[in-house]
Design a protein around this motif. Sequence first.
Motif, short mmCIF file in Angstrom:
data_model
loop_
_atom_site.label_atom_id
_atom_site.label_comp_id
_atom_site.label_asym_id
_atom_site.label_seq_id
_atom_site.Cartn_x
_atom_site.Cartn_y
_atom_site.Cartn_z
N GLY A 119 182.48 24.83 26.70
CA GLY A 119 183.66 25.67 26.84
C GLY A 119 183.85 26.13 28.28
N HIS A 120 182.71 26.46 28.90
CA HIS A 120 182.79 26.93 30.28
C HIS A 120 183.30 25.83 31.19
N VAL A 121 182.74 24.62 31.00
CA VAL A 121 183.15 23.49 31.84
C VAL A 121 184.64 23.23 31.66
N SER B 135 186.80 25.94 33.25
CA SER B 135 186.82 26.02 34.70
C SER B 135 187.86 25.07 35.29
N ASP B 136 188.42 24.17 34.50
CA ASP B 136 189.47 23.28 34.97
C ASP B 136 190.80 24.04 34.97
N PRO B 137 191.44 24.22 36.14
CA PRO B 137 192.66 25.04 36.18
C PRO B 137 193.79 24.46 35.33
N ASP B 138 193.86 23.13 35.22
CA ASP B 138 194.91 22.52 34.41
C ASP B 138 194.81 23.00 32.96
N VAL B 139 193.59 22.93 32.46
CA VAL B 139 193.36 23.33 31.08
C VAL B 139 193.71 24.80 30.90
N GLN B 140 193.27 25.57 31.90
CA GLN B 140 193.53 27.01 31.83
C GLN B 140 195.04 27.26 31.75
N GLN C 110 197.35 25.19 30.79
CA GLN C 110 197.89 24.70 29.51
C GLN C 110 197.66 25.72 28.40
N VAL C 111 196.45 26.24 28.40
CA VAL C 111 196.12 27.19 27.33
C VAL C 111 196.98 28.43 27.44
N THR C 112 197.11 28.97 28.67
CA THR C 112 197.95 30.17 28.83
C THR C 112 199.38 29.86 28.45
N ALA C 113 199.86 28.67 28.87
CA ALA C 113 201.25 28.30 28.56
C ALA C 113 201.45 28.24 27.05
N SER C 114 200.52 27.61 26.39
CA SER C 114 200.70 27.48 24.93
C SER C 114 200.62 28.84 24.27
N LEU C 115 199.75 29.71 24.82
CA LEU C 115 199.68 31.07 24.27
C LEU C 115 201.00 31.78 24.45
N VAL C 116 201.55 31.65 25.66
CA VAL C 116 202.82 32.32 25.94
C VAL C 116 203.91 31.77 25.03
N ARG C 117 203.88 30.44 24.85
CA ARG C 117 204.88 29.83 23.97
C ARG C 117 204.78 30.39 22.55
N ALA C 118 203.56 30.46 22.09
CA ALA C 118 203.37 30.95 20.73
C ALA C 118 203.87 32.39 20.61
N ARG C 119 203.55 33.17 21.64
CA ARG C 119 203.96 34.57 21.61
C ARG C 119 205.47 34.68 21.61
N GLU C 120 206.07 33.86 22.50
CA GLU C 120 207.53 33.93 22.60
C GLU C 120 208.21 33.48 21.31
N SER C 121 207.65 32.46 20.70
CA SER C 121 208.29 31.97 19.48
C SER C 121 208.29 33.05 18.41
N VAL C 122 207.27 33.88 18.42
CA VAL C 122 207.26 34.99 17.47
C VAL C 122 208.27 36.05 17.91
N GLU C 123 208.24 36.33 19.21
CA GLU C 123 209.10 37.42 19.69
C GLU C 123 210.58 37.08 19.53
N ARG C 124 210.87 35.78 19.59
CA ARG C 124 212.28 35.40 19.55
C ARG C 124 212.83 35.29 18.14
N ARG C 125 212.01 35.54 17.20
CA ARG C 125 212.51 35.43 15.82
C ARG C 125 213.63 36.45 15.61
N PRO C 126 214.65 36.10 14.83
CA PRO C 126 215.81 37.00 14.66
C PRO C 126 215.42 38.34 14.07
N GLU C 127 214.29 38.39 13.33
CA GLU C 127 213.89 39.65 12.72
C GLU C 127 213.59 40.72 13.77
N PHE C 128 213.19 40.24 14.97
CA PHE C 128 212.77 41.21 15.98
C PHE C 128 213.83 41.44 17.05
#
Lengths: 444, 299
Positions: free
Chosen positions: B52-54, B57-62, B64-82
């Motif tokens: 996991g550490h290795v 430590s790769d910035p690309d992976v980092q 990607q992971v943050t981007a996907s997290l942000v995407r997931a968060r946004e997809s929830v936030e953008r739901r019409p209920e909110f």
Amino acid sequence: MTTLYDSQRSLRHKRRAALQRGLVAILDIGTSKIACFIVQFDQSVQSSAQMGKGVIASHGAFRVIGVATTRSRGVRYGEIDAMEETERAVRTAIQAAQKMANTRVDHVIACFSGAKPRSYGVTGEVLVENGSVAEQDIGRVLAACDVPDFGAGREAIHAMPINFALDHRTGLGDPRGQIGNKLSVDMHLLTVDAHVLDNLLACIKRCDLELAGVVSSAYASAISALVEDEQELGAACIDFGGGSTGVSVFFKKHMIFADSVRIGGDLVTSDVSQGLQVPREEAERMKTVHGGVIATGMDDREMIDLQSETGDWHHDRRRISRSDLIGIMRPRVEEILEGARARLDAAGFEFLPSQRIVLTGGGSQIPGLEGLASRILGQQVRLGRPLRIQGLPQAATGPAFSSAVGLSLYAAHPQDECWDFNLPIERFGGRPLRRAAQWFRDNW
Amino acid sequence: MRPLNKGAKRQRVRRDPAPSRLFYRWQRIWLTPLYRRLISLGLPMAALVAGGHVLWSDPDVQAQVTASLVRARESVERRPEFQVQLIRLQDVPDDLATQIRQAANINLPISSFHLDLDEVKARIEEIDAVREVSLFLRAGGVLEVVIDQRIPVVIWRGAKQLEMLDAEGIRVGYLDHRTDRPDLPLLAGQGVGPHIGQALEILDAAHPVADRIRGLVRVGERRWDIVLDRGQRVMLPEDDAVRSVEHAMAMQMTQDVLSRDISVMDMRDARRSILRLSEAALEERRVQQAIAKDVDNNL
């Protein structure tokens, strides 16, 4: 005697540590098979047994949790002959038993049948210091025993006080606390060839194990095969092994004599092999399946196919009658029994009040042995099987396992030996101080 | 020559499976509970952590992971209920409502996750006319704003502008002209804030001349003057100002003092009220005195 005392004492300490931990491996190094039991001790029962509940209570104190046997290699006449091979066999047995027990053992109590055991009856006499016999008096009287010159290259593996006498009263089991002047002891000393012991020690060490006790297998098998009455009234146990036949005599619940006949079942097998011109494995199979020692008319008609693969049709298609096989086996078995008879005569077995003879060991399974033995050894012959102990699988309850079972019983309830008592300090001379100085030199 | 008994069972001795020394040792280690736990649990865990550490430590992976997290968060936030679709203001005048909308500065529609209600509340409460605001997120994407307004009670003429103050002396808003709120009384002078209550009492007490009052002036940050039309002033004492007003009104009722040509009615000394005549009256008086002297002399 002091180095021996020290080494046996260290074994005793290791055994105590093993009992404390509750796990010990029992290793019977025989000529034809190596058996390993892993025995688990229950501390609560153990302590209640030590509080004087007796021998029987101690039988419930342990449980066999792992059993393994393997064909023995590199052992001849009950002595380690090829270290590497024996080590491999021991490893096989230990590993399989550990796997069954699902634990790891570090301490081993081993027994072996060879090494030319020789018995000595020694006596010691000492004046009681304080009017009543104290613990240290027993140590003193044991130290005062006049040890015979048993020769260089031999070591004592058993030194059991079997009888105490105080003044004119003899036959005391435990003289502690009794009033008297002169305390004397009869001790049974069993010596074996030292190099055999050394080999055993090295072999165990090479398997990453620690030796926590060594017992003569004649003694161990007698513990399990003789019932209590026989041990009390006098009986001999003859352990038919593969390489050697052990003889031990019990009286008043103490072993008073042990010896071995260096002929065993393997020799019977090789006789069959030579006599019938068959491979050794085939001879072994024929001995166990069709063997016997008393021929009847029926046996003349029972034909046995000899199986061999030389390619010679006439040689491979031989048939013999069972009487032929018996005719080969019987003289050798008689020779073994006569050897045992000679040992018993030398020990003065006929002077014991009861002359019960118990045949045990793998060789005792030959059909008809009982009848043959009673002709040679006397009327009171029976076949002995080992006591039932907890957790032992059915496959390991036969007479071939009597010494392993006896060793487990011994581990649970060991006999007092000379080295269990503190020898008086003057035996050591200046040794403690010298040893302390040595220790300082080594460490600083 | 081939063996003839080929079919016969071969009596071959099975090789005894002796473990190698290495395997034997390994098994003994494996059977030791501590090592067993270490190997079966510790080693995979260590490998996982190291892997996991290795990877991390790769910035690309980092990224990607943050981007996907942000995407997931946004997809929830953008739901019409909110989504907040509407800001509802209740019982608020229009100008204040626009002011509040500007201050809240919310671009509708907006996700309620992005709405910092505390901040919006603080921004709305910066408006002078708002005493307190409560924000509620109602179902259906409605942000309800409940306003506790400040009520202007006086107009204060400051240095530059006219300001409306509430009863606590806090500014409610600015005025361009006095005439925008003719209903409110006018105050002037420094330090008016904490004394608005007193000023209102004074004005109340001065109701007989209410139609003539221009305003109150705080003099020297300690006392009030009532300013009437025709440049008349009633100077009030520092304390007991209301009683002085009542006194002055009594004088007005009985003797109609303030209708006369006086410039100042000085009530600062309760024992002795002083009336100051206007310049014209003074001149008139001087003329009359001179005539009287003349008459006396001629007689």
